[in-house]
Write a protein that holds these residues in place. Structure first.
Motif, PDB file in Angstrom:
ATOM      1  N   GLY A  50       0.608  -1.320   0.044  1.00 56.78           N
ATOM      2  CA  GLY A  50       0.093   0.146   0.082  1.00 56.78           C
ATOM      3  C   GLY A  50       0.768   1.253   0.180  1.00 56.78           C
ATOM      4  N   LYS A  51       2.165   1.325  -0.521  1.00 55.67           N
ATOM      5  CA  LYS A  51       2.892   2.576  -0.379  1.00 55.67           C
ATOM      6  C   LYS A  51       2.244   3.503  -1.319  1.00 55.67           C
ATOM      7  CE  LYS A  51       6.645   0.287  -1.690  1.00 55.67           C
ATOM      8  NZ  LYS A  51       6.223  -1.157  -1.877  1.00 55.67           N
ATOM      9  N   THR A  52       2.211   3.148  -2.592  1.00 51.50           N
ATOM     10  CA  THR A  52       1.436   4.130  -3.516  1.00 51.50           C
ATOM     11  C   THR A  52       0.101   4.688  -3.082  1.00 51.50           C
ATOM     12  OG1 THR A  52       2.706   2.863  -5.338  1.00 51.50           O
ATOM     13  CG2 THR A  52       0.721   4.467  -6.057  1.00 51.50           C
ATOM     14  N   THR A  53      -0.804   3.613  -2.554  1.00 54.46           N
ATOM     15  CA  THR A  53      -1.957   4.151  -2.040  1.00 54.46           C
ATOM     16  C   THR A  53      -1.920   5.214  -1.092  1.00 54.46           C
ATOM     17  OG1 THR A  53      -3.275   1.943  -2.802  1.00 54.46           O
ATOM     18  CG2 THR A  53      -4.368   3.320  -1.194  1.00 54.46           C
ATOM     19  N   LEU A  54      -1.088   4.954  -0.048  1.00 51.85           N
ATOM     20  CA  LEU A  54      -0.708   5.735   1.145  1.00 51.85           C
ATOM     21  C   LEU A  54      -0.302   7.112   0.566  1.00 51.85           C
ATOM     22  CD1 LEU A  54      -0.785   6.007   4.241  1.00 51.85           C
ATOM     23  CD2 LEU A  54       1.634   5.227   4.216  1.00 51.85           C
ATOM     24  N   ALA A  55       0.519   7.116  -0.075  1.00 50.07           N
ATOM     25  CA  ALA A  55       1.227   8.500  -0.860  1.00 50.07           C
ATOM     26  C   ALA A  55      -0.085   9.186  -1.433  1.00 50.07           C
ATOM     27  CB  ALA A  55       2.116   8.227  -1.759  1.00 50.07           C
ATOM     28  N   ARG A  56      -0.838   8.517  -1.932  1.00 45.34           N
ATOM     29  CA  ARG A  56      -1.990   9.417  -2.562  1.00 45.34           C
ATOM     30  C   ARG A  56      -3.155   9.785  -1.743  1.00 45.34           C
ATOM     31  NH1 ARG A  56      -3.086   4.821  -7.522  1.00 45.34           N
ATOM     32  NH2 ARG A  56      -1.407   5.520  -8.742  1.00 45.34           N
TER      33      ARG A  56
ATOM     34  N   VAL B  49       8.654   2.461   7.823  1.00 42.17           N
ATOM     35  CA  VAL B  49       8.676   1.007   7.636  1.00 42.17           C
ATOM     36  C   VAL B  49       7.180   0.445   7.491  1.00 42.17           C
ATOM     37  CG1 VAL B  49       9.365  -1.337   8.043  1.00 42.17           C
ATOM     38  CG2 VAL B  49      10.884   0.954   8.352  1.00 42.17           C
ATOM     39  N   LEU B  50       6.721   0.123   6.261  1.00 39.28           N
ATOM     40  CA  LEU B  50       5.554  -0.760   6.106  1.00 39.28           C
ATOM     41  C   LEU B  50       5.711  -2.321   6.106  1.00 39.28           C
ATOM     42  CD1 LEU B  50       4.075   1.547   3.182  1.00 39.28           C
ATOM     43  CD2 LEU B  50       4.083   1.959   5.834  1.00 39.28           C
ATOM     44  N   GLU B  51       4.779  -3.003   6.586  1.00 43.24           N
ATOM     45  CA  GLU B  51       4.869  -4.512   6.913  1.00 43.24           C
ATOM     46  C   GLU B  51       3.820  -5.061   5.840  1.00 43.24           C
ATOM     47  OE1 GLU B  51       7.052  -5.675   8.992  1.00 43.24           O
ATOM     48  OE2 GLU B  51       7.427  -4.123  10.138  1.00 43.24           O
ATOM     49  N   ARG B  52       4.157  -6.433   5.709  1.00 42.59           N
ATOM     50  CA  ARG B  52       3.042  -6.922   5.025  1.00 42.59           C
ATOM     51  C   ARG B  52       1.826  -7.079   5.443  1.00 42.59           C
ATOM     52  NH1 ARG B  52       5.703 -10.424   1.364  1.00 42.59           N
ATOM     53  NH2 ARG B  52       7.988 -10.870   1.534  1.00 42.59           N
ATOM     54  N   LEU B  53       0.619  -7.086   4.637  1.00 45.11           N
ATOM     55  CA  LEU B  53      -0.446  -6.834   5.095  1.00 45.11           C
ATOM     56  C   LEU B  53      -0.800  -8.267   5.674  1.00 45.11           C
ATOM     57  CD1 LEU B  53      -2.222  -5.367   1.830  1.00 45.11           C
ATOM     58  CD2 LEU B  53      -1.512  -4.362   3.987  1.00 45.11           C
TER      59      LEU B  53
ATOM     60  N   LEU C 205      -1.492 -17.782  -0.637  1.00 49.04           N
ATOM     61  CA  LEU C 205      -0.483 -17.416  -1.984  1.00 49.04           C
ATOM     62  C   LEU C 205      -0.005 -16.136  -2.100  1.00 49.04           C
ATOM     63  CD1 LEU C 205      -2.056 -19.838  -4.662  1.00 49.04           C
ATOM     64  CD2 LEU C 205      -0.205 -20.423  -3.126  1.00 49.04           C
ATOM     65  N   SER C 206      -0.900 -15.196  -1.568  1.00 50.00           N
ATOM     66  CA  SER C 206      -0.424 -13.630  -1.872  1.00 50.00           C
ATOM     67  C   SER C 206       0.640 -13.340  -0.650  1.00 50.00           C
ATOM     68  CB  SER C 206      -1.662 -12.860  -1.479  1.00 50.00           C
ATOM     69  OG  SER C 206      -1.983 -12.873   0.011  1.00 50.00           O
ATOM     70  N   LEU C 207       0.756 -14.048   0.301  1.00 45.45           N
ATOM     71  CA  LEU C 207       1.877 -13.683   1.161  1.00 45.45           C
ATOM     72  C   LEU C 207       1.758 -12.148   1.685  1.00 45.45           C
ATOM     73  CD1 LEU C 207       4.815 -15.761  -0.228  1.00 45.45           C
ATOM     74  CD2 LEU C 207       3.511 -16.395   1.697  1.00 45.45           C
ATOM     75  N   GLY C 208       0.813 -11.523   2.211  1.00 48.92           N
ATOM     76  CA  GLY C 208       0.763 -10.172   2.420  1.00 48.92           C
ATOM     77  C   GLY C 208       0.762  -9.037   1.157  1.00 48.92           C
ATOM     78  N   ASP C 209       0.545  -9.667  -0.091  1.00 47.91           N
ATOM     79  CA  ASP C 209       0.776  -8.665  -1.056  1.00 47.91           C
ATOM     80  C   ASP C 209      -0.716  -8.493  -1.754  1.00 47.91           C
ATOM     81  OD1 ASP C 209       1.305  -7.338  -3.536  1.00 47.91           O
ATOM     82  OD2 ASP C 209       2.912  -8.575  -3.994  1.00 47.91           O
ATOM     83  N   ALA C 210      -1.207  -7.352  -1.628  1.00 46.24           N
ATOM     84  CA  ALA C 210      -2.499  -7.071  -1.987  1.00 46.24           C
ATOM     85  C   ALA C 210      -2.554  -7.378  -3.687  1.00 46.24           C
ATOM     86  CB  ALA C 210      -3.059  -5.703  -1.363  1.00 46.24           C
ATOM     87  N   ARG C 211      -1.588  -6.795  -4.409  1.00 42.37           N
ATOM     88  CA  ARG C 211      -1.573  -6.836  -5.894  1.00 42.37           C
ATOM     89  C   ARG C 211      -1.682  -8.252  -6.378  1.00 42.37           C
ATOM     90  NH1 ARG C 211       2.640  -4.055  -6.181  1.00 42.37           N
ATOM     91  NH2 ARG C 211       1.778  -2.157  -6.331  1.00 42.37           N
TER      92      ARG C 211
ATOM     93  N   SER D 204      -5.013 -10.086  -8.228  1.00 48.10           N
ATOM     94  CA  SER D 204      -4.702 -10.772  -9.649  1.00 48.10           C
ATOM     95  C   SER D 204      -4.957 -12.161  -9.601  1.00 48.10           C
ATOM     96  CB  SER D 204      -3.057 -10.615  -9.882  1.00 48.10           C
ATOM     97  OG  SER D 204      -2.513  -9.390  -9.846  1.00 48.10           O
ATOM     98  N   LEU D 205      -5.004 -12.972  -8.457  1.00 52.22           N
ATOM     99  CA  LEU D 205      -5.379 -14.181  -8.320  1.00 52.22           C
ATOM    100  C   LEU D 205      -7.119 -14.276  -8.551  1.00 52.22           C
ATOM    101  CD1 LEU D 205      -2.799 -15.684  -5.574  1.00 52.22           C
ATOM    102  CD2 LEU D 205      -3.004 -16.172  -7.888  1.00 52.22           C
ATOM    103  N   LEU D 206      -7.339 -13.375  -7.752  1.00 52.40           N
ATOM    104  CA  LEU D 206      -8.912 -13.221  -7.516  1.00 52.40           C
ATOM    105  C   LEU D 206      -9.531 -12.934  -8.888  1.00 52.40           C
ATOM    106  CD1 LEU D 206     -11.564 -12.814  -5.977  1.00 52.40           C
ATOM    107  CD2 LEU D 206     -11.167 -10.462  -5.572  1.00 52.40           C
ATOM    108  N   GLU D 207      -8.762 -12.058  -9.782  1.00 49.30           N
ATOM    109  CA  GLU D 207      -9.360 -11.697 -11.179  1.00 49.30           C
ATOM    110  C   GLU D 207      -9.371 -13.240 -11.882  1.00 49.30           C
ATOM    111  OE1 GLU D 207      -8.343  -8.777 -14.921  1.00 49.30           O
ATOM    112  OE2 GLU D 207      -6.927  -9.079 -13.093  1.00 49.30           O
TER     113      GLU D 207
END
Length: 271
Positions: free
Chosen positions: A13-19, A113-117, A190-196, A200-203
């Motif tokens: 969520g780094k980009t989302t947080l910046a926005r 420092v941002l942690e995995r989701l 499988l995402s290992l805390g990666d929302a992106r 993608s897997l959900l799609e």
């Protein structure tokens, strides 16, 4: 708000947080990625930021994604503009800024420092994504009534009118596959805390043929995800360290797991 560096794994969520931060201040927001932009693009924004500050008094926020892609000499371009307050820099990096960023730039920025989701956060993101694309129920009150024709009789109007409090599924919405709890759990693991990665897997699941079984779909999801591993970064040392600690602690199963991760990631040596 001062300049900052957001350090965290992909999809946290780094980009989302910046926005979101940009919406809290009265400033012009510019966004670049070091993977597709060069020093010339940065200079253009900086000069524009100086003119905007002089004419209107508004500062400019520059979000630089993958800022570690600029070498330390190129990163010097940020120093005078950050030092003089002409811009607010928000840099995003997936690698340790102590190794990848200029020490002079780090001294002028705060590092967050941002942690995995967590699994719960990934599940929340997936649930909201499913709600956005799921067919919506349309109530009679939400539909605009078409003007009745004078040629229609009162009886025909009553017959065509839907019953009170009835609900109609929006036929314009695409029919999507249902996500079972087992598939949802697999995506989260499988995402290992990666929302992106999770989205993608959900799609892939939502667009899969309806006749595909859950077991076959889960096997396809597992084949489509590769283990995150950077042989030149911290992942390599973290994995080898985990292997060594497992061996020293006489944890045979854990040692075999980390050894398999090393082998599968083409790690030439684990000593």
């Amino acid at each position: 708000m001062g300049s900052m560096i957001l350090w965290g794994p992909p999809g946290c969520g780094k980009t989302t947080l910046a926005r979101l931060l940009a919406t809290t201040v009265d400033a012009t927001f510019k966004e670049l990625s070091a993977t597709s932009s060069g020093i010339g693009d940065v200079k253009t924004i900086f000069e524009e930021a100086k003119r905007t500050l002089k004419l209107t008094g508004r500062r400019t926020i520059l979000f630089m994604d993958e800022i570690q892609r600029f070498n330390k000499a190129q990163q010097d371009i940020f120093l005078p503009y950050v030092e003089n307050g002409w811009i607010i820099l928000i840099g995003a990096t997936t690698e340790n800024p102590s190794f990848k960023l200029n020490s002079a730039l780090l001294s002028r920025c705060r590092v967050f420092v941002l942690e995995r989701l967590s699994d719960v956060e990934i599940e929340t993101i997936l649930s909201k994504a499913i709600e956005r694309v799921a067919p919506r129920e349309v109530t009679p009150e939400s539909k605009q009534e078409a003007p009745s024709s004078q040629t229609l009789t009162e009886t025909s109007e009553d017959m065509s009118k839907p019953p009170e409090n009835s609900r109609v599924i929006n036929s314009a919405a695409p029919l999507l596959r249902q996500v079972s709890p087992q598939i949802m759990k697999t995506i989260i693991n499988l995402s290992l805390g990666d929302a992106r990665t999770a989205l993608s897997l959900l799609e892939m699941v939502l667009t899969a043929p309806a006749k595909a079984s859950d077991a076959g779909l889960i096997a396809h999801l597992r084949r489509s995800v590769s283990s995150r591993y950077d042989r030149s970064g911290e992942d390599r040392y973290d994995m080898i360290s985990a292997l060594h600690k497992s061996i020293r602690g006489s944890e045979g199963s854990a040692a075999l797991y980390w050894l398999a991760r090393c082998v599968r990631s083409s790690q030439p040596r684990c000593d």
